[in-house]
Design a protein around this motif. Structure first.
Motif, PDB file in Angstrom:
ATOM      1  N   ASN A 179       0.838  -1.193   0.000  1.00  0.00           N
ATOM      2  CA  ASN A 179       0.000   0.000   0.000  1.00  0.00           C
ATOM      3  C   ASN A 179       0.877   1.249   0.000  1.00  0.00           C
ATOM      4  OD1 ASN A 179      -1.867   1.977   0.341  1.00  0.00           O
ATOM      5  ND2 ASN A 179      -2.614   1.262   2.328  1.00  0.00           N
ATOM      6  N   ARG A 180       1.030   1.867  -1.190  1.00  0.00           N
ATOM      7  CA  ARG A 180       1.922   3.022  -1.307  1.00  0.00           C
ATOM      8  C   ARG A 180       1.419   4.219  -0.517  1.00  0.00           C
ATOM      9  NH1 ARG A 180       1.735   3.945  -7.006  1.00  0.00           N
ATOM     10  NH2 ARG A 180       0.262   2.238  -7.000  1.00  0.00           N
ATOM     11  N   ARG A 181       0.109   4.216  -0.232  1.00  0.00           N
ATOM     12  CA  ARG A 181      -0.460   5.335   0.505  1.00  0.00           C
ATOM     13  C   ARG A 181      -0.498   5.048   2.004  1.00  0.00           C
ATOM     14  NH1 ARG A 181      -3.524   8.768  -2.712  1.00  0.00           N
ATOM     15  NH2 ARG A 181      -4.192   7.973  -4.713  1.00  0.00           N
ATOM     16  N   HIS A 182       0.226   4.022   2.428  1.00  0.00           N
ATOM     17  CA  HIS A 182       0.083   3.608   3.821  1.00  0.00           C
ATOM     18  C   HIS A 182       0.334   4.756   4.791  1.00  0.00           C
ATOM     19  CE1 HIS A 182       1.124   1.582   7.654  1.00  0.00           C
ATOM     20  NE2 HIS A 182      -0.016   1.000   7.337  1.00  0.00           N
TER      21      HIS A 182
END
Ligand code: GTQ
Length: 345
Positions: free
Chosen positions: A207-210
């Motif tokens: 999840n790059r938006r973590h």
């Protein structure tokens, strides 16, 4: 218990010698800082009626332009702490914030954590780290420590919300400050759409938006539906209460204060045990009384009250044929982390 020596028992010369060296004798103050059996609490049971706040808040809208206020807020101050301290309890700050149509409260970030519980109006939004969170009655919007946030309003009537911050404790820690920012670029909203069902979250590894705060808006329609389901499916459940949690960790939504919503069944009376944290009650829908051994408040919609810690509370739904809904904030996460949490039953 021994009577301890008083300051006046000491020769003035000796006291002056201590003072001159920044020294203080403990024994005259020992019982003050470590009182027997139960803490001394400055926090007083206090109630703020929305019908009293609303006209004064709207008047603030006329008296003070948003540019002169940045945040147009009337603080719900507990007289036990002294109004100038702007605290509801040891760790909680409460404020009613007004935004008029077309107004904008500019972007900033700060160390204290905040949440907004929307009280009245439509068309406003808080943008948190680029995520636009629309505001509707009963929605809970988080602006956790360090995240950029600003408020805007595209509707045509005043919007009011209740701010809850852990400002008093962060200020006490000498850790409270803010930074001004630029108007945020709004990006597609991710939080709510990534967490459409509890128990299903994007795998953090991919999840790059973590983020430590994956969900920023808890829509009242979902919270209300969850409470009604709980009440219907568990007819013998006494406390129909939900905790606002971080959907990825299951922990409290924020580090310091805890947030909850409670459904009181028609006519229900519910006793909450005496716990160490202070607690705030805000009426989302319906009417309820909030009573301690010493006093009782009757809350109408949008009214707010604060009860000190170590105090049992009995809530009573004053509606006989409909549920009432209460938003609660307390200092439990802080007390648990510090190891001072107590439930005295
Ligand atoms: O909306 O950012 O009630 O920074 C107090 C401080 C609200 C806000 C408050 C704040 C805000």
């Amino acid at each position: 218990m021994n009577e301890l020596g008083r300051l006046e028992d000491l020769p003035q010369e000796y006291r002056d010698a201590l003072t001159a060296r920044n020294l203080v004798p403990l024994w005259p103050s020992l019982r003050g800082v470590l009182p027997p059996k139960i803490p001394t609490r400055q926090t007083r049971a206090t109630c703020w009626a929305y019908k009293d706040i609303r006209p004064l808040l709207l008047q603030a809208g006329e008296l003070t332009p948003i540019e002169k206020a940045e945040r147009r807020v009337l603080v719900l101050a507990n007289p036990g702490h002294g109004l100038e301290k702007m605290q509801a309890s040891a760790a909680m700050y409460l404020g009613m914030q007004l935004l008029m149509p077309g107004e904008w409260a500019p972007s900033h970030r700060h160390t204290p954590n905040a949440v907004r519980m929307v009280v009245e109006g439509e068309g406003a939004y808080t943008t948190v780290e680029g995520e636009k969170c629309p505001m509707a009655r009963g929605d809970l919007i988080l602006t956790p420590t360090g995240l950029w946030h600003e408020h805007g309003h595209d509707g045509d009537k005043p919007v009011v919300w209740l701010d809850v911050l852990d400002l008093p404790v962060v200020y006490y820690l000498e850790a409270s400050y803010h930074i001004d920012g630029q108007r945020q670029t709004v990006k597609p909203s991710v939080g709510e759409r990534s967490h459409v069902r509890s128990g299903i979250t994007p795998t953090p590894l991919f999840n790059r938006r973590h983020s430590a705060y994956p969900l920023l808006r808890y829509a009242w329609k979902d919270t209300r539906a969850a409470l009604c389901e709980l009440a219907d499916n568990e007819s013998d459940l006494e406390a129909v209460q939900i905790t606002y949690t971080n959907p990825e960790t299951g922990d409290d939504a924020q580090n310091i204060l805890g947030y909850y919503a409670l459904l009181l069944r028609p006519g229900q009376s519910l006793r909450l045990p005496a716990r160490s944290p202070a607690c705030v009650f805000h009426m989302i829908e319906g009417q309820a009384s909030v009573a301690t051994d010493a006093q009782s408040f009757s809350l109408e919609e949008a009214d707010t009250c604060c009860i000190p810690g170590y105090t049992a509370v009995t809530l009573k739904n004053l509606q006989k044929d409909q549920p009432s809904f209460v938003f609660m904030a307390d200092e439990s996460p802080l007390h648990r982390k510090l190891g001072v949490y107590e439930d005295r039953g």
